[in-house]
Motif scaffolding. Structure first.
Motif, PDB file in Angstrom:
ATOM      1  N   UNK A 151     -14.771   3.013   1.510  1.00  0.00           N
ATOM      2  CA  UNK A 151     -13.930   4.162   1.851  1.00  0.00           C
ATOM      3  C   UNK A 151     -12.688   4.260   0.978  1.00  0.00           C
ATOM      4  N   UNK A 152     -12.139   3.125   0.564  1.00  0.00           N
ATOM      5  CA  UNK A 152     -10.877   3.150  -0.169  1.00  0.00           C
ATOM      6  C   UNK A 152     -11.035   3.631  -1.612  1.00  0.00           C
ATOM      7  N   UNK A 197      -5.406  13.864  -0.492  1.00  0.00           N
ATOM      8  CA  UNK A 197      -6.031  14.382  -1.714  1.00  0.00           C
ATOM      9  C   UNK A 197      -6.778  15.677  -1.435  1.00  0.00           C
ATOM     10  N   UNK A 198      -7.494  15.735  -0.311  1.00  0.00           N
ATOM     11  CA  UNK A 198      -8.246  16.942   0.035  1.00  0.00           C
ATOM     12  C   UNK A 198      -7.313  18.128   0.248  1.00  0.00           C
ATOM     13  N   UNK A 199      -6.267  17.939   1.050  1.00  0.00           N
ATOM     14  CA  UNK A 199      -5.319  19.029   1.295  1.00  0.00           C
ATOM     15  C   UNK A 199      -4.603  19.434   0.004  1.00  0.00           C
ATOM     16  N   UNK A 249      -1.922   0.059  -3.227  1.00  0.00           N
ATOM     17  CA  UNK A 249      -2.264   1.458  -3.446  1.00  0.00           C
ATOM     18  C   UNK A 249      -3.772   1.540  -3.656  1.00  0.00           C
ATOM     19  N   UNK A 250      -4.440   2.266  -2.762  1.00  0.00           N
ATOM     20  CA  UNK A 250      -5.893   2.348  -2.831  1.00  0.00           C
ATOM     21  C   UNK A 250      -6.330   3.358  -3.902  1.00  0.00           C
ATOM     22  N   UNK A 251      -7.537   3.172  -4.464  1.00  0.00           N
ATOM     23  CA  UNK A 251      -8.013   4.055  -5.539  1.00  0.00           C
ATOM     24  C   UNK A 251      -8.088   5.530  -5.143  1.00  0.00           C
ATOM     25  N   UNK A 252      -8.247   5.827  -3.851  1.00  0.00           N
ATOM     26  CA  UNK A 252      -8.375   7.222  -3.426  1.00  0.00           C
ATOM     27  C   UNK A 252      -7.031   7.933  -3.263  1.00  0.00           C
ATOM     28  N   UNK A 253      -5.938   7.225  -3.415  1.00  0.00           N
ATOM     29  CA  UNK A 253      -4.614   7.844  -3.319  1.00  0.00           C
ATOM     30  C   UNK A 253      -4.333   8.620  -4.603  1.00  0.00           C
ATOM     31  N   UNK A 258       0.754  15.344  -4.213  1.00  0.00           N
ATOM     32  CA  UNK A 258       1.663  15.137  -3.088  1.00  0.00           C
ATOM     33  C   UNK A 258       3.065  15.574  -3.500  1.00  0.00           C
ATOM     34  N   UNK A 259       3.731  16.322  -2.611  1.00  0.00           N
ATOM     35  CA  UNK A 259       5.067  16.829  -2.914  1.00  0.00           C
ATOM     36  C   UNK A 259       6.179  15.932  -2.398  1.00  0.00           C
TER      37      UNK A 259
END
Length: 356
Positions: A151-152, A197-199, A249-253, A258-259
């Protein structure tokens, strides 16, 4: 891929899509704010999924990703590194497809979480050092000739930000008839980083001016990493707010979408879920409290600037899973949390619009 194997994969995808179709989209609740503020706060209730959390979407997407990439067939053992809601949801889908599922968990994982995973037919593989979970999950998958869902790493790419079970698209469709249909802010936590990431990708793809705020609990690496650009930053300490915050910090971040990242005290998160229950009767987990505190802070900023608009955040999971921890006064006291000043600050904000 043989004809029979192709048929199995097609049927597996049909089953996953049928599950999505059976379950009506999750509700978008209104949190009561003074009308004169001209600001609306919405809570996307992900706790109503069949497995009770936001991770239901992620688990479905991760398994779909494995299926369409040829990594899962009718004999594949699915493996994950998770002791929480992701593993619960993955076990649910593995059982639906008739697949074996095993998750690597750290020793000390709550009995409630283990029982939920086992209820859906999953098996738990215990390790003493949480830092070894990733490598151990890969080892188990390799030995079984299985697939490490990971998941990460795959959260940010498994969910298509243009469609396919997209939570962002759902939110905007549900807001279409509201007085502020395009939110000023969307507030989410980061565990894998996949939701932010999706948003973030979706609002850019649709050319919305909406800003994305990530709320981050104590001990998490994301705040410092986002502010400094050092994605190798680590804390070495696990988060006490289940589901969000990571020691690395996970790879999917994906920091570029991000603002703002807002650090939130853990005691404030726990005070917020109690306030949420008192004011709305919604019983939620700790990460929802983190979201709510961040939303309050941003709304106070909007009020100071004379802005009107809407803010959206998530109810990530239900509170029943935390009856013996976050909602237990004795447990809270044992952890050294003092919720009172945070509750007072939030009550004062809801009366005055000011965040001290």
């Amino acid at each position: 891929m043989t004809v029979d194997r192709c048929a199995w994969v097609r049927d597996a995808i049909r089953l996953l899509e049928a599950d999505a179709n059976r379950n009506a989209d999750t509700h978008l609740h209104v949190f009561p704010l003074p009308a004169e503020w001209g600001i609306d706060l919405y809570l996307k209730d992900e706790s109503v999924h069949p497995t009770g959390s936001l991770k239901h979407r992620l688990a479905r997407s991760l398994i779909l990703y494995g299926l369409v990439n040829g990594r899962i067939d009718e004999a594949t053992t699915l493996v994950e590194a998770s002791s929480g809601s992701t593993a619960v949801s993955e076990a649910y889908f593995a059982r639906m497809l008739g697949l074996d599922f095993v998750t690597v968990i750290p020793r000390g994982t709550s009995r409630e979480k283990i029982e939920l995973i086992q209820f859906y037919g999953g098996r738990c593989h215990v390790v003493d050092d949480p830092a070894t979970m990733y490598d151990e999950a890969q080892r188990l998958a390799d030995e079984a000739g299985g697939h490490y869902l990971d998941q990460f790493t795959f959260a940010e790419r498994a969910t298509d930000w243009r469609g396919n079970n997209n939570i962002a698209e759902s939110v905007f469709e549900q807001l279409a008839a509201e007085r502020h249909p395009v939110p000023s802010w969307i507030v989410v936590g980061a565990g894998t980083g996949g939701t932010s990431a999706t948003f973030g990708r979706y609002v850019r793809y649709r050319r919305h001016p909406t800003r994305i705020a990530v709320v981050d609990p104590e001990n998490s690496a994301y705040t410092a990493a986002w502010r400094t650009g050092r994605l190798d930053h680590t804390t070495g300490v696990p988060s006490r707010i289940e589901g969000i915050g990571r020691p690395r910090v996970e790879p999917s971040f994906v920091p570029g979408v991000i603002d703002e990242v807002l650090p939130i005290p853990d005691a404030a998160s726990l005070a917020a879920i109690r306030l949420l229950k008192d004011r709305t009767l919604h019983w939620a987990g700790g990460s929802t409290g983190t979201n709510l505190v961040g939303a309050f802070r941003l709304i106070a900023r909007m009020i100071r600037a004379g802005e009107h608009g809407s803010v959206v955040t998530l109810i990530c999971d239900g509170g029943a899973r935390y009856a013996r921890t976050y909602y237990d006064d004795a447990w809270v006291a044992e952890q050294g949390f003092d919720l009172a000043p945070h509750r007072e600050r939030m009550e004062r904000f809801l009366s005055t619009g000011e965040w001290s």
